[in-house]
Design a protein around this motif. Structure first.
Motif, PDB file in Angstrom:
ATOM      1  N   GLU A 143      31.800  -9.207 -16.021  1.00 56.33           N
ATOM      2  CA  GLU A 143      31.360  -9.391 -17.237  1.00 56.33           C
ATOM      3  C   GLU A 143      29.912  -9.378 -17.909  1.00 56.33           C
ATOM      4  O   GLU A 143      29.466  -9.029 -18.597  1.00 56.33           O
ATOM      5  CB  GLU A 143      31.060 -11.865 -17.625  1.00 56.33           C
ATOM      6  CG  GLU A 143      32.306 -12.225 -16.732  1.00 56.33           C
ATOM      7  CD  GLU A 143      33.050 -13.412 -17.281  1.00 56.33           C
ATOM      8  OE1 GLU A 143      31.876 -13.766 -17.883  1.00 56.33           O
ATOM      9  OE2 GLU A 143      33.734 -13.412 -16.878  1.00 56.33           O
ATOM     10  N   GLY A 144      29.234  -9.262 -16.783  1.00 57.15           N
ATOM     11  CA  GLY A 144      27.533  -9.026 -17.051  1.00 57.15           C
ATOM     12  C   GLY A 144      27.053  -7.522 -16.452  1.00 57.15           C
ATOM     13  O   GLY A 144      27.126  -7.620 -15.386  1.00 57.15           O
ATOM     14  N   PHE A 145      26.561  -6.971 -17.416  1.00 60.13           N
ATOM     15  CA  PHE A 145      25.789  -5.572 -16.098  1.00 60.13           C
ATOM     16  C   PHE A 145      24.168  -5.627 -16.627  1.00 60.13           C
ATOM     17  O   PHE A 145      23.568  -6.128 -17.956  1.00 60.13           O
ATOM     18  CB  PHE A 145      26.424  -4.549 -17.053  1.00 60.13           C
ATOM     19  CG  PHE A 145      27.802  -4.124 -15.963  1.00 60.13           C
ATOM     20  CD1 PHE A 145      28.526  -5.164 -15.337  1.00 60.13           C
ATOM     21  CD2 PHE A 145      28.329  -3.140 -16.386  1.00 60.13           C
ATOM     22  CE1 PHE A 145      29.497  -4.828 -14.666  1.00 60.13           C
ATOM     23  CE2 PHE A 145      29.989  -3.024 -16.021  1.00 60.13           C
ATOM     24  CZ  PHE A 145      30.754  -3.451 -15.302  1.00 60.13           C
ATOM     25  N   ALA A 146      23.792  -4.760 -16.138  1.00 64.43           N
ATOM     26  CA  ALA A 146      22.050  -4.812 -15.711  1.00 64.43           C
ATOM     27  C   ALA A 146      21.733  -3.482 -15.868  1.00 64.43           C
ATOM     28  O   ALA A 146      22.436  -2.680 -14.956  1.00 64.43           O
ATOM     29  CB  ALA A 146      21.118  -5.897 -14.830  1.00 64.43           C
ATOM     30  N   VAL A 147      20.751  -2.674 -16.876  1.00 68.46           N
ATOM     31  CA  VAL A 147      21.263  -1.678 -16.074  1.00 68.46           C
ATOM     32  C   VAL A 147      19.635  -1.200 -16.138  1.00 68.46           C
ATOM     33  O   VAL A 147      18.671  -1.329 -16.831  1.00 68.46           O
ATOM     34  CB  VAL A 147      21.837  -0.856 -17.675  1.00 68.46           C
ATOM     35  CG1 VAL A 147      20.695  -0.678 -18.875  1.00 68.46           C
ATOM     36  CG2 VAL A 147      21.404   1.297 -17.198  1.00 68.46           C
ATOM     37  N   PRO A 268      31.615  -5.030 -19.330  1.00 68.68           N
ATOM     38  CA  PRO A 268      30.993  -5.743 -19.000  1.00 68.68           C
ATOM     39  C   PRO A 268      31.394  -6.863 -20.706  1.00 68.68           C
ATOM     40  O   PRO A 268      31.287  -5.645 -21.685  1.00 68.68           O
ATOM     41  CB  PRO A 268      29.801  -5.192 -19.110  1.00 68.68           C
ATOM     42  CG  PRO A 268      29.314  -3.697 -19.677  1.00 68.68           C
ATOM     43  CD  PRO A 268      30.898  -3.477 -19.524  1.00 68.68           C
ATOM     44  N   LYS A 269      30.910  -7.540 -21.084  1.00 67.68           N
ATOM     45  CA  LYS A 269      30.407  -8.456 -21.791  1.00 67.68           C
ATOM     46  C   LYS A 269      29.323  -8.275 -22.713  1.00 67.68           C
ATOM     47  O   LYS A 269      29.263  -8.073 -23.682  1.00 67.68           O
ATOM     48  CB  LYS A 269      31.277 -10.090 -21.815  1.00 67.68           C
ATOM     49  CG  LYS A 269      32.645 -10.317 -21.548  1.00 67.68           C
ATOM     50  CD  LYS A 269      32.416 -11.202 -21.582  1.00 67.68           C
ATOM     51  CE  LYS A 269      34.350 -11.769 -21.096  1.00 67.68           C
ATOM     52  NZ  LYS A 269      34.489 -13.352 -21.414  1.00 67.68           N
ATOM     53  N   ARG A 270      28.389  -8.272 -22.120  1.00 67.64           N
ATOM     54  CA  ARG A 270      27.055  -8.219 -22.468  1.00 67.64           C
ATOM     55  C   ARG A 270      26.043  -7.004 -21.661  1.00 67.64           C
ATOM     56  O   ARG A 270      26.621  -7.004 -19.808  1.00 67.64           O
ATOM     57  CB  ARG A 270      26.271  -9.408 -21.580  1.00 67.64           C
ATOM     58  CG  ARG A 270      26.742 -10.256 -20.888  1.00 67.64           C
ATOM     59  CD  ARG A 270      25.927 -11.746 -20.446  1.00 67.64           C
ATOM     60  NE  ARG A 270      26.048 -12.246 -19.587  1.00 67.64           N
ATOM     61  CZ  ARG A 270      27.179 -13.078 -19.134  1.00 67.64           C
ATOM     62  NH1 ARG A 270      28.295 -12.989 -19.516  1.00 67.64           N
ATOM     63  NH2 ARG A 270      27.570 -13.540 -17.819  1.00 67.64           N
ATOM     64  N   LEU A 271      24.709  -6.736 -22.069  1.00 69.35           N
ATOM     65  CA  LEU A 271      24.952  -5.571 -20.678  1.00 69.35           C
ATOM     66  C   LEU A 271      22.708  -6.016 -21.223  1.00 69.35           C
ATOM     67  O   LEU A 271      23.152  -6.035 -22.530  1.00 69.35           O
ATOM     68  CB  LEU A 271      24.599  -4.147 -21.431  1.00 69.35           C
ATOM     69  CG  LEU A 271      23.947  -2.630 -20.595  1.00 69.35           C
ATOM     70  CD1 LEU A 271      24.416  -3.436 -19.193  1.00 69.35           C
ATOM     71  CD2 LEU A 271      23.883  -1.888 -21.325  1.00 69.35           C
ATOM     72  N   ALA A 272      21.923  -6.041 -20.015  1.00 71.45           N
ATOM     73  CA  ALA A 272      20.958  -6.973 -19.833  1.00 71.45           C
ATOM     74  C   ALA A 272      20.038  -5.191 -19.252  1.00 71.45           C
ATOM     75  O   ALA A 272      20.290  -4.576 -18.591  1.00 71.45           O
ATOM     76  CB  ALA A 272      20.536  -7.747 -19.155  1.00 71.45           C
ATOM     77  N   ALA A 273      18.713  -5.223 -20.332  1.00 73.27           N
ATOM     78  CA  ALA A 273      18.116  -3.865 -19.830  1.00 73.27           C
ATOM     79  C   ALA A 273      16.439  -4.171 -20.344  1.00 73.27           C
ATOM     80  O   ALA A 273      16.215  -5.169 -20.964  1.00 73.27           O
ATOM     81  CB  ALA A 273      18.466  -2.664 -20.129  1.00 73.27           C
ATOM     82  N   ASP A 274      15.540  -3.140 -19.986  1.00 72.74           N
ATOM     83  CA  ASP A 274      14.763  -3.443 -20.582  1.00 72.74           C
ATOM     84  C   ASP A 274      13.612  -3.248 -22.645  1.00 72.74           C
ATOM     85  O   ASP A 274      14.932  -2.572 -22.388  1.00 72.74           O
ATOM     86  CB  ASP A 274      13.332  -3.301 -19.582  1.00 72.74           C
ATOM     87  CG  ASP A 274      13.220  -1.997 -19.602  1.00 72.74           C
ATOM     88  OD1 ASP A 274      14.169  -1.132 -20.823  1.00 72.74           O
ATOM     89  OD2 ASP A 274      12.866  -1.177 -18.249  1.00 72.74           O
ATOM     90  N   THR A 275      12.709  -3.386 -22.549  1.00 72.10           N
ATOM     91  CA  THR A 275      12.504  -2.189 -23.717  1.00 72.10           C
ATOM     92  C   THR A 275      12.539  -0.974 -24.678  1.00 72.10           C
ATOM     93  O   THR A 275      13.132  -1.063 -25.552  1.00 72.10           O
ATOM     94  CB  THR A 275      11.168  -3.304 -24.076  1.00 72.10           C
ATOM     95  OG1 THR A 275      11.251  -4.535 -24.093  1.00 72.10           O
ATOM     96  CG2 THR A 275      11.247  -3.027 -25.699  1.00 72.10           C
ATOM     97  N   ALA A 276      12.886  -0.692 -22.969  1.00 75.69           N
ATOM     98  CA  ALA A 276      12.759   0.724 -23.473  1.00 75.69           C
ATOM     99  C   ALA A 276      14.341   1.166 -24.024  1.00 75.69           C
ATOM    100  O   ALA A 276      14.578   2.809 -24.083  1.00 75.69           O
ATOM    101  CB  ALA A 276      12.459   1.603 -22.164  1.00 75.69           C
ATOM    102  N   TYR A 277      15.780   0.270 -23.162  1.00 74.58           N
ATOM    103  CA  TYR A 277      16.952   0.987 -23.773  1.00 74.58           C
ATOM    104  C   TYR A 277      16.939   0.129 -25.126  1.00 74.58           C
ATOM    105  O   TYR A 277      17.812  -0.020 -25.841  1.00 74.58           O
ATOM    106  CB  TYR A 277      17.616   0.009 -22.698  1.00 74.58           C
ATOM    107  CG  TYR A 277      17.520   1.098 -21.512  1.00 74.58           C
ATOM    108  CD1 TYR A 277      18.587   1.747 -20.930  1.00 74.58           C
ATOM    109  CD2 TYR A 277      16.175   0.587 -20.914  1.00 74.58           C
ATOM    110  CE1 TYR A 277      18.506   2.055 -19.931  1.00 74.58           C
ATOM    111  CE2 TYR A 277      15.715   0.785 -19.162  1.00 74.58           C
ATOM    112  CZ  TYR A 277      17.364   2.099 -19.121  1.00 74.58           C
ATOM    113  OH  TYR A 277      17.244   2.614 -18.351  1.00 74.58           O
ATOM    114  N   GLY A 278      15.768  -0.934 -25.711  1.00 73.08           N
ATOM    115  CA  GLY A 278      16.401  -1.075 -27.437  1.00 73.08           C
ATOM    116  C   GLY A 278      16.221  -0.307 -27.938  1.00 73.08           C
ATOM    117  O   GLY A 278      15.713  -1.146 -29.586  1.00 73.08           O
ATOM    118  N   THR A 279      16.294   0.825 -28.294  1.00 71.00           N
ATOM    119  CA  THR A 279      16.275   1.787 -29.734  1.00 71.00           C
ATOM    120  C   THR A 279      17.129   1.640 -30.453  1.00 71.00           C
ATOM    121  O   THR A 279      17.882   1.137 -30.003  1.00 71.00           O
ATOM    122  CB  THR A 279      16.479   2.793 -29.248  1.00 71.00           C
ATOM    123  OG1 THR A 279      17.588   3.310 -28.709  1.00 71.00           O
ATOM    124  CG2 THR A 279      15.029   3.700 -27.876  1.00 71.00           C
ATOM    125  N   GLY A 280      17.335   1.321 -31.542  1.00 69.43           N
ATOM    126  CA  GLY A 280      18.261   1.671 -32.911  1.00 69.43           C
ATOM    127  C   GLY A 280      19.646   2.476 -32.388  1.00 69.43           C
ATOM    128  O   GLY A 280      20.701   1.817 -32.522  1.00 69.43           O
TER     129      GLY A 280
END
Length: 457
Positions: A143-147, A268-280
């Motif tokens: 359900e939830g992944f992180a990278v 997954p329904k959701r993916l967690a990551a840090d700000t480096a992955y927050g590109t548009g």
């Protein structure tokens, strides 16, 4: 009273069985059942890569078991590994070696890892089988992944880096395997992708590695170890090697997510990551895949000089225009063109401009654009996905994902401190892939052994 050992005569015969010497709770005994299932049938998988003539080859199962021992216990040297397997009873038992069986020479590992194992993609096969076992035992919820990515120092001197234009590869008489792989990839590459910067310095011995200062703020050549984990029990569901560059690390996430869905049917329904992955661009891709981006948005729209930031301007999607705090509009085009223009996007950015007639007499000009004739506001073509990520940032589910994301960082810490994996031994992207897959196999096996033992207790 001090005594002496009186029996100095060695026993002539011993009744000895290796299985009796390995404790029930030993790590190797606990992971042995999983390794046996993961290695089942690998002779058939790589039979085409072995010659039917010449001396008998070393059993690939034996080599895989020895490599697993090395990565489970942080034995980085293959020469040292062969010595330890020769001396350690539990290692011999796990590798299916009797007391009088010979241990393969350390040079055998290089020949097989750079040849048969790599050509047959055996390490990837074993990794996926271990993930399949984790899935079968219920350790992956899906359900939830992180990278995240961690820098592993390359086997290249940081003092011998050169500018790319100063290296003449034609003068290299006997290029190494890493150099040949790099040149082949260079020949097959198309023009530079948008957003990717050309490297300023490369290593002549390992040119695929990246010149980076991300690890401990010390400039060095390195590779990015990319882990995609399931948040339930921190099981590594995919791994990907990249140069230690943020651009490559973010791009590899899409590769890992697509591959995980294709191999195991996990999305997954959701993916967690840090700000480096927050590109548009990446947030937009996630939204298109119907995966909630629990990722802080990489936003440079705010200002620290006291003037209005982009968030102080309201956007009207229907009219495609911004409204400033004074109530004036900002549009992409403020002139009437002979051929009507519909978009001004450049490098995925649109520019909205205010009229000088509105800005010059405005009472808020000092707070808005004190050094410009009129105000401009930049907007990403992926701003809708960025807005969706911002809305998720205030939810309880987002806070939970942020806490769960720490599990992938703990895996990196365990890998570097307990398993002593801080520097590469192999070169090139394929070499990094070999080492990263073995590291992920070892960590998944150790975690599976611990979790299944706890469930059975």
């Amino acid at each position: 009273m001090m005594g002496r050992q009186r029996n100095d005569q060695a026993q002539f015969f011993y009744s000895f069985h290796l299985d009796d010497r390995v404790p029930t709770g030993h790590l190797l005994r606990r992971i042995d059942v999983f390794v046996t299932q993961a290695l089942a049938g690998i002779h058939r998988e790589i039979a085409a890569f072995y010659s039917h003539t010449g001396r008998p080859s070393v059993d690939p199962k034996l080599m895989m078991r020895m490599l697993i021992v090395g990565y489970c216990y942080g034995i980085r040297s293959e020469r040292k590994l062969c010595e330890e397997v020769s001396l350690h009873l539990a290692y011999r038992w796990f590798c299916r070696l009797d007391l009088d069986d010979a241990v393969p020479d350390h040079s055998t590992f290089s020949k097989n890892r750079h040849g048969r194992f790599r050509d047959s993609d055996l390490l990837r096969l074993v990794f996926e089988r271990v993930v399949g076992l984790c899935l079968a035992t219920g350790l992956i919820k899906g359900e939830g992944f992180a990278v995240d990515a961690s820098v592993i120092e390359a086997d290249a001197s940081r003092y011998h880096g050169l500018e790319p234009e100063k290296i003449d590869w034609n003068t290299v008489e006997r290029p190494s395997r890493a150099v040949r792989e790099y040149l082949e990839a260079l020949d097959g590459a198309e023009e530079l992708e948008a957003g990717r910067k050309a490297p300023k310095v490369i290593s002549p011995s390992d040119p695929a590695s990246a010149w980076t200062a991300k690890a401990n703020k010390r400039v060095q050549f390195g590779y990015g170890l990319n882990y995609l984990i399931d948040n339930e029990h921190a099981i590594i569901v995919d791994v990907e090697p990249t140069p230690a560059r943020t651009f490559d690390e973010v791009r590899s996430t899409a590769t890992m997510l697509e591959r995980t869905q294709a191999r195991f049917g996990l999305k997954p329904k959701r993916l967690a990551a840090d700000t480096a992955y927050g590109t548009g661009k990446f947030l937009d891709w996630l939204v298109g895949q119907e995966i909630e981006p629990h990722i802080p948005v990489w936003d440079k729209g705010s200002r620290d000089d006291g003037t209005f930031g982009r968030s102080d301007f309201s956007f009207d999607a229907d009219l495609d225009q911004y409204t400033c705090p004074a109530g004036k509009t900002l549009k992409q085009f403020r002139r009437n063109y002979a051929v009507a223009r519909t978009d001004s996007a450049h490098d995925s950015i649109r520019k909205y401009r205010a009229s000088q007639k509105d800005c010059q007499p405005c009472e808020l000009k000092a707070q808005c654009c004190p050094n410009m004739a009129s105000r401009n506001v930049l907007r990403s073509v992926h701003e809708e996905a960025r807005d969706q990520a911002r809305q998720l940032a205030g939810t309880p589910q987002f806070a939970t994902s942020r806490n769960e994301r720490k599990k992938v960082e703990m895996l990196f810490a365990h890998l570097k401190t307990t398993l002593r994996f801080e520097r590469m031994r192999l070169r090139g992207l394929t070499g990094a892939g070999d080492e990263f897959h073995l590291a992920a196999i070892a960590q998944n096996l150790r975690r599976m052994a611990r979790l299944t033992a706890a469930a059975a207790a």
